[in-house]
Design an enzyme around this catalytic site. Structure first.
Site, PDB file in Angstrom:
ATOM      1  N   LEU A  81       0.830  -1.205   0.000  1.00 27.96           N
ATOM      2  CA  LEU A  81       0.000   0.000   0.000  1.00 27.96           C
ATOM      3  C   LEU A  81       0.858   1.245   0.000  1.00 27.96           C
ATOM      4  CD1 LEU A  81      -2.539  -0.946   2.821  1.00 27.96           C
ATOM      5  CD2 LEU A  81      -3.071  -0.709   0.398  1.00 27.96           C
ATOM      6  N   LYS A 121      -4.867  -0.804  10.429  1.00 28.30           N
ATOM      7  CA  LYS A 121      -3.753  -1.483   9.770  1.00 28.30           C
ATOM      8  C   LYS A 121      -3.016  -2.272  10.832  1.00 28.30           C
ATOM      9  CE  LYS A 121      -0.074  -0.677   6.443  1.00 28.30           C
ATOM     10  NZ  LYS A 121       0.977  -1.463   7.060  1.00 28.30           N
ATOM     11  N   ARG A 142       3.141 -13.738   2.182  1.00 29.13           N
ATOM     12  CA  ARG A 142       3.140 -12.822   1.051  1.00 29.13           C
ATOM     13  C   ARG A 142       4.435 -12.959   0.240  1.00 29.13           C
ATOM     14  NH1 ARG A 142       5.050  -7.506   0.673  1.00 29.13           N
ATOM     15  NH2 ARG A 142       4.028  -6.323  -0.972  1.00 29.13           N
ATOM     16  N   GLU A 179      -4.290 -10.549   7.824  1.00 25.79           N
ATOM     17  CA  GLU A 179      -3.087 -10.373   8.622  1.00 25.79           C
ATOM     18  C   GLU A 179      -3.045 -11.398   9.748  1.00 25.79           C
ATOM     19  OE1 GLU A 179      -1.313  -7.944   7.367  1.00 25.79           O
ATOM     20  OE2 GLU A 179       0.053  -7.150   8.890  1.00 25.79           O
ATOM     21  N   CYS A 413      23.295   2.452  49.099  1.00 30.45           N
ATOM     22  CA  CYS A 413      22.080   3.135  48.650  1.00 30.45           C
ATOM     23  C   CYS A 413      22.406   4.592  48.308  1.00 30.45           C
ATOM     24  CB  CYS A 413      21.032   3.082  49.756  1.00 30.45           C
ATOM     25  SG  CYS A 413      19.600   4.115  49.407  1.00 30.45           S
TER      26      CYS A 413
HETATM   27  S1  IVH Z   1      -4.817  -4.257   2.185  1.00 30.90           S
HETATM   28  C1  IVH Z   1      -3.929  -4.276  -2.060  1.00 30.90           C
HETATM   29  N1  IVH Z   1      -5.709  -3.970   4.640  1.00 30.90           N
HETATM   30  O1  IVH Z   1      -0.255  -3.765   5.309  1.00 30.90           O
HETATM   31  C2  IVH Z   1      -4.117  -4.095  -0.613  1.00 30.90           C
HETATM   32  N2  IVH Z   1      -3.406  -4.420   4.339  1.00 30.90           N
HETATM   33  O2  IVH Z   1       1.385  -2.147   3.356  1.00 30.90           O
HETATM   34  C3  IVH Z   1      -3.182  -4.912   0.159  1.00 30.90           C
HETATM   35  N3  IVH Z   1      -2.155  -4.634   6.415  1.00 30.90           N
HETATM   36  O3  IVH Z   1       0.961  -6.308   3.258  1.00 30.90           O
HETATM   37  C4  IVH Z   1      -3.296  -4.865   1.593  1.00 30.90           C
HETATM   38  N4  IVH Z   1      -3.838  -4.307   7.776  1.00 30.90           N
HETATM   39  O4  IVH Z   1       0.284  -6.918   5.642  1.00 30.90           O
HETATM   40  C5  IVH Z   1      -4.633  -4.211   3.877  1.00 30.90           C
HETATM   41  N5  IVH Z   1      -6.655  -3.735   6.742  1.00 30.90           N
HETATM   42  C6  IVH Z   1      -5.578  -3.974   5.972  1.00 30.90           C
HETATM   43  C7  IVH Z   1      -4.306  -4.212   6.518  1.00 30.90           C
HETATM   44  C8  IVH Z   1      -3.241  -4.430   5.657  1.00 30.90           C
HETATM   45  C9  IVH Z   1      -2.556  -4.558   7.685  1.00 30.90           C
HETATM   46  C10 IVH Z   1      -0.759  -4.876   5.983  1.00 30.90           C
HETATM   47  C11 IVH Z   1      -0.622  -6.021   5.017  1.00 30.90           C
HETATM   48  C12 IVH Z   1       0.001  -5.489   3.783  1.00 30.90           C
HETATM   49  C13 IVH Z   1       0.581  -4.202   4.261  1.00 30.90           C
HETATM   50  C14 IVH Z   1       0.539  -3.220   3.111  1.00 30.90           C
END
Ligand code: IVH
Length: 779
Positions: A81, A121, A142, A179, A413
């Site tokens: 992202l 996230k 991944r 995740e 002390c």
């Molecule tokens: S979406 C195409 N949603 O963040 C979209 N990622 O920087 C791909 N991650 O590799 C990911 N929470 O490990 C998505 N609610 C969430 C997430 C999330 C954590 C992590 C994930 C990904 C990384 C991307």
């Protein structure tokens, strides 16, 4: 019903409870009931190994260790992202989306705003789970986004990953993405357990999750508190819904855990609100997040926007400021706490971590300093988790300067110059005492040490202790520094002249303080015990001590094993309490407090629940005689019904009750005069405290209530239901949750409802609590 049918029934029931617990967050049965069903299934499966299937809830235990992971190609790449930190970067993102969708942008056309999904996230690792015909067939990391590792055996051990999907209508091929992470609590537990076995600890939950998931030995993975949260899909054989949120909600119905924080935002400003709201609650969330993710909700719009390089144009991560920073350890100083613990504190070159300047961090104790390998002058990683005290996580060894100095605990002390001693940990196990070195160093000066005296008084007067208003930390310091107060008891000899002479005290405030001191003279026993500041005795333990033993005298006299009958009092705390009251100086202070007018309000008898929780067999089980646990102790008491008989029994007598090695261990134990004396003293005290040994010339199979089923309903006032249940069970009864014609007797307290009605209907024997207690006395 045959075994196969029962197995299927049990699996369906366990799957359903799992779903309710992990996905809906609405546990439907108590853990013990779940465990019972689980064990029934396990037993049936071990009788019928041919009926074991991969999707059975018993199969989350891991498998034989692998030598390497095989590779998995992602049909649809797993992307990353784009990031934003500032609000304006997010508005910029929204503009790109709006433009890309050919929607009019700008406030005039607010109605055309794009809808986004908002989700936390999670800070863990991305994984892909592949379901074929509803069954989990593969799990993969991944990796580089195109190729990952096959971690199928490992993901199967994660409790909230469904091994098969619930309901109907799922696509024949369904790849779920999400995740794998570890909760903050799970991480703390894991690290504590690792420390205990001398294993490697992890720097943060993310590392712990990664290290646990990428284990070649999936049995290790199974033992780690990993969790999964689904945030999207990969390949599917047919579309599910038309929006991202629609997809997730449908997945939830099929048993997939999704975030509880999921929200739809009507426009980008609502996204920013979501960011601020979650940000404010970040520290209180049970897991770590490093930001939030916004995704265009319409899947049609997502397709239209497509991708740029390795990032979707329809999603963005709005990150929180980093929790970790590097800085320099300038010095380590030592602070003396209330109980004399000399604690190392890191003085750091000030650094901003997540918006807050950090200049100090606790180092806990010298073991922690050793574990970190810390030297003064080192560059260190500082981490601030929410509003918790900053922690030193790691030393950056590559940056250690040549002149770095070792951290040394002072011999004297820093406050009073008394000797500093390393604490000893006394462990009693298998009837033997072993002494090892503790992690804590203590100043032996106690109340002669200004630091300890000040802290002790601050604690003594605090709101939840003696609640003396008007004595702040500053005034306590003055009182101590002027030599007016050398122990908490001296507070009660203060007079007006002494107080009004203090800085910051005028006529009224002095009078108020003296009145507050006078008003504090009638504390409850629990408050008083808490106020004493016994190491490891917090408010809860103080309440338990007061409630169970009823008087200060009993609390002060209680032998450590006698104390361990109390809920949450282990041997360590029991010894702290005992040592505190044995100490000459502490005795003097307590005596002075009572002489100077302190009156405890609610002293009384030993609580019946406490008396009822003691038994001769229980006492013997607590002696820690090798091979003799609760069952052995019960058998022993069933045969030899008094402590004296057990102490003087010869090998032949003992072997009638116990297996040879147990019998020998008992004999050997009581041949040591101190052991016999200690057991007699404990028994005498328990008897003096109102315990009635169950007179029991009975073999275990022949306990007085063997074969009977009892039911407890309504609330009990003199003992908890758990204790009542334990009591009944110790007499051989079974305690059931529901009333039937087979029930022997029902104990009904106030508030009893349908169970009592049913018992009456069936004409069963019903006892109220008093009748029940008298009945127990007759056994
Ligand atoms: S979406 C195409 N949603 O963040 C979209 N990622 O920087 C791909 N991650 O590799 C990911 N929470 O490990 C998505 N609610 C969430 C997430 C999330 C954590 C992590 C994930 C990904 C990384 C991307």
């Amino acid at each position: 019903m045959n075994a196969q049918q029962r197995i299927l029934e049990l699996r369906a029931e366990l799957d359903l409870h799992n779903y309710r617990y992990h996905v809906l967050d609405e546990p439907s049965i108590p853990d013990v009931e779940y465990d019972r069903l689980f064990h029934e299934l396990k037993a049936l499966e071990s009788e019928h190994p041919e009926l074991v299937t991969a999707d059975s809830p018993t199969q989350r235990v891991g498998n034989v260790a692998l030598t390497a992971f095989s590779q998995v190609r992602h049909e649809i790449p797993m992307l990353s992202l784009g990031n934003a930190f500032e609000d304006d970067e997010l508005r910029e993102f929204d503009r790109r989306v709006t433009d890309g969708l050919d929607l009019p942008s700008g406030d005039l056309f607010a109605a055309a705003a794009v809808e986004y999904s908002c989700e936390p996230k999670l800070d863990g690792l991305a994984v892909s789970l592949l379901y074929q015909d509803g069954a989990l067939v593969r799990g993969a990391t991944r990796g580089d986004g195109t190729t990952g590792e096959d971690i199928s055996v490992n993901v199967r051990t994660i409790r909230n990953v469904p091994l098969k999907l619930q309901g109907t209508g799922w696509p024949a091929v369904l790849e779920v993405r999400g995740e794998v992470y570890m909760s903050k609590a799970g991480f703390e537990r894991l690290n504590a357990a690792q420390l205990e076995v001398g294993g490697k600890t992890f720097a943060n939950p993310r590392n712990a999750a990664a290290g646990s998931l990428r284990q070649l030995d999936s049995k290790i993975t199974a033992s780690r508190p990993l969790e999964f949260c689904c945030y999207g899909i990969g390949q599917v054989s047919h579309d599910i819904a038309s929006t991202h949120i629609g997809n997730l909600e449908q997945l939830k119905k099929w048993g997939m855990p999704i975030s509880r924080e999921l929200k739809v935002a009507k426009n980008i400003e609502q996204c920013l609100e979501y960011y601020r709201d979650i940000g404010a609650r970040r520290a209180a969330l049970p897991y770590e997040i490093d930001g939030v993710v916004f995704k265009v909700n319409s899947l049609g719009a997502q397709r239209e926007l497509g991708f740029r390089a390795r990032e979707p144009r329809w999603a963005i991560a709005h990150k929180f400021p980093a929790m970790e920073e590097l800085t320099e350890l300038l010095d380590v100083e030592f602070q003396v706490g209330r109980t004399g613990a000399v604690t190392p504190v890191a003085r750091l070159k000030p650094v901003k971590v997540a918006g807050v300047t950090v200049a100090n961090a606790t180092l806990h104790n010298m073991d922690e300093v050793a574990r970190l390998g810390l030297m003064i002058g080192d560059t260190v990683v500082i981490r601030r988790a929410g509003d918790v005290i900053p922690q030193v996580m790691q030393v950056v060894l590559e940056r250690r300067p040549a002149e770095a100095r070792a951290v040394q605990i002072p011999d004297a002390c820093p406050v009073c110059g008394s000797q500093v001693e390393r604490t000893q940990l006394v462990k009693r196990s298998k009837g033997k005492e072993t002494v090892s070195e503790g992690a804590v160093y203590r100043c032996v000066g106690r109340l002669a040490c200004g630091a300890q005296l000040k802290q002790a008084i601050i604690h003594f007067v605090s709101r939840r202790a003696m609640d003396i208003d008007g004595l702040g930390e500053k005034s306590v310091e003055q009182l101590v520094d002027e030599g007016l107060v050398a122990s908490p008891a001296d507070l009660y000899t203060l007079d007006y002249e002494a107080v009004v002479a203090l800085e910051g005290f005028a006529e009224l405030s002095s009078k108020n303080l003296l009145a507050a001191i006078d008003n504090s003279k009638r504390p409850s026993l629990a408050r008083f015990i808490y106020a004493l500041g016994i190491p490891d005795v917090g408010e809860e333990t103080a309440k338990v001590l007061a409630r169970a033993l009823g008087s200060l005298q009993r609390v002060g006299e209680a032998l450590p094993p006698v104390l361990t009958y109390l809920p949450d009092v282990g041997m360590e705390v029991a010894y702290e309490i005992h040592r505190f009251f044995e100490d000459e100086h502490n005795r003097t202070v307590i005596a002075q407090l009572l002489e100077r007018g302190l009156q405890l309000q609610d002293e009384g008898e030993v609580h019946p629940e406490y008396a009822a929780s003691t038994s001769l067999a229980g006492m013997i089980a607590k002696l820690d005689i090798p091979f003799v646990g609760p069952t052995g102790a019960q058998k022993l008491v069933a045969k030899l019904d008094s402590l004296e008989k057990i102490i003087s029994a010869d090998g032949i007598d003992l072997r009638q009750a116990l297996a040879a090695r147990q019998a020998d261990a008992v004999r050997e134990y009581f041949l040591v005069p101190e052991n016999a004396a200690q057991a007699r003293a404990v028994e005498a005290q328990l008897l003096a405290f109102g315990m009635h040994w169950t007179s029991s010339k009975r073999v275990v199979e022949g306990l007085p209530l063997t074969g009977q089923t009892w039911v407890l309903t309504g609330s009990l006032e003199q003992m908890s239901r758990d204790v009542a249940k334990e009591k009944l069970e110790s007499f051989g009864a079974k305690v059931a949750g529901s009333v039937s014609a087979k029930t022997h007797c029902v104990v009904a307290g106030p508030g009893a409802g349908s169970k009592l009605a049913k018992a009456n209907e069936l004409g069963l024997k019903v006892l109220d609590e008093d009748q029940f207690l008298s009945f127990l006395q007759t056994l």
